[in-house]
Every structure is written in structure tokens, then in C-alpha cells.
Design a protein around this motif. Sequence first.
Motif: not given
Length: 367
Positions: A219-224, A230-237, A355-365
Motif C-alpha cells: 500500500p505504501v507508494a514509496a515502497r512500491r 530493485l527489479g520488480a516487474t509489476h506493483v499493485i496498490d 517505521q510504523a508510519r512508513g517513513d523508513c523501510i528498515k531502521a537500524v539503531l
Amino acid sequence: MDITAAIARGAHQDFAIETVQIDAPGPNEVRVRIAGVGLCHTDLVARDQFIPIPLPAVLGHEGAGVVEAVGADVTKVKPGDAVIIGFSSCGACPRCADHLPSYCREFPVLNYAGCRADGTSALHQDNARISSHFFGQSSFATYAIAAERNVVKVDPTGLRLEILGPLACGLQTGAGGVMRSMACSAGSSLAIFGGGPVGLAAVMGAVVQGCGTIILVEPVAARREMALELGATHVIDPATGDVGQAIRAILPDGVDFALETSGREQVVETALASLASHGLLGLVGVPPRPDSAVSINLAALITYGHRIIGIIEGDTDMDGFILELIDLYRAGRFPFDRLIATYPLDQINEAVAAQARGDCIKAVLLP
């Protein structure tokens, strides 16, 4: 010795940054100075008691750092070695003998109990016990105690050691689910449900495998957008309509493989319905409740030969697969660093929210 740690004191409560005491390593243990540790959904479900580790606890299970002390019987690493810390396993059961330690007979006890196998904890605060050894490490801290068996020695040359920890769980789960558990073949079709770190690692793994059609549902546009890069051929919202119909519009017969990363019942059912004849569905998502269940049409399952497997840690053998992913990264074929945003350890609650808001994909502390 005194260390700083993020302590989970109550379900659905913020982590508290406090000073605790850590033991010296036992005979088969190492003490690691943590350079960075990934923030994973599994840490949060443990804090919230879906995984009932006794609280208070120090969580964190995607650590990377430098060995500072070793027990008397340790031969695998020495002080000064750079390591990634993964999950714990016994090394003696049939699954460990098959090089499948994530299916270890003792996995729940060694990774979820909050203590060593003998019942002792490596962490204390003013003589009060703090649960430790979460996934064999408890690395939301400046230092962690781990068993020799669950550290992977790495050559840090040209690498940012602080961001390597997620290779030990989320990233190897997604990539390994595609590359090992399902062993997606070249030219095959794959639908990935969820574009978090696990799902995007699966996209990268699918590219490595040479999959012909790679569909990401997210559902998150930035992740699509990241998935396409990265190589996906299709994305679906999924907000735009029926996901199953959208997949069938791309591949009328359905997909050869599907990987479900959310654990949500309705998504699992959609993923199963998207399969082609003899298609394989891999499940890696942690469900929202212990009693979560899905409805399966047994007649359709048998008629079309659909297969369903649960996947833990991407069927990794730890040392071998993590080093394989690092080699792929060095070759520019597994650019996981693009997913990562770093936060100081004392901003762990801000990282959870981001991370919950989708502001980042993977947080590292960074301790």
C-alpha cells in the motif's frame, strides 16, 4: 560490567533507556560490542507479549559488532573479529544436523525464553534479573552476550558493519524464502505480499534467481517505487481494487510462487487464491493473534495441487547464507543498504514510530 540498554518493561509501552549489568561470557559464549542492531517487527510483538518473553527484557535480534571477549572453549572467533549475530540453535538435533538450524528442536527455548538454556540470565539491574538472550543475543544494547554457534564472522573491509545486522533475520528471511525455501526457478512468476524489509529482500532474491515476473503488493507508494527500482516487474496498490483480479490481469493462470509477509488472514487467503496449478505459497508473516486462522478450500487445494509451507529465517544455515548475501551485496546484486535508515539507540521509540508510519523501510539503531 555496566552497559546501556533499551528495556521493554510493559506491553505496548515505550522502551526505556537504562543502565544494566552484563555477565562475563560463559565457556561457549562471546561478548560483542554492538555497532548496530536492526529494529524488527518481531521485537515489537515480543515487547507486546505475543511472544511471551518475561518482562522486563532487553530485546533486539539483528546485531552486528566486534567481539571483545570470549569464553574458555570458544574457537570460532577471537577478540577483534567483526561478527553478525543470528538466532540460537542447539547444534545437536536432526534439523541442525540437516543444516536447518532455524527448525531446531530447541528453537523456542533458546530464542524466546529470556535466558540461557540453564535458566540463567546474562543481564541484571541492581541484582534484579532482566530477561536476556532474545534470539540468542538481546542486542538492543551497547554490548550483548551470544553463543559461539550463533555468531557469523565477517570481513568488514569496504562494508558498514553497523548496518549488517538485519542480514541475520529480516533480510535473510525474505531473500532465503525465495532463494532457498521455495527455490524459485529462473523464468518463474512470483507475487510478494508486503513491501517491508522482508518483502523487498524477497524482490532482490527473486532478481538473483532470475524470476521472469516479480509482482509486489504493497500500500505504501514509496515502497512500491523502491520495489520497481530493485527489479520488480509489476506493483499493485491494494487500495485500488481486488488484488487477486489485479494479479490475474497480469498472469491469467496465476503465479508459480507467492510469499506472504504480513501474517494477515485475508492477505494469506488472497495469496493462496493467486496461485497457478501446483503453485507454492510461502508464509513468513507473524500473525496478529495466537489464534489467527485462515479458510482453505480443500477441494481447490487438492484439485490444483496447491502447496503451502511455513518459512523460518529463510531456511538459512547461518554462516553460509549470510556470507552469500554479503558476496551478492559486494557484487551490487543485493543492495540492501538502500532500505536502511539509522537512528541512535536512545531514539528507539522515535524509530519505532517512524517505521510504523512508513517513513523508513528498515531502521537500524546505533548504540
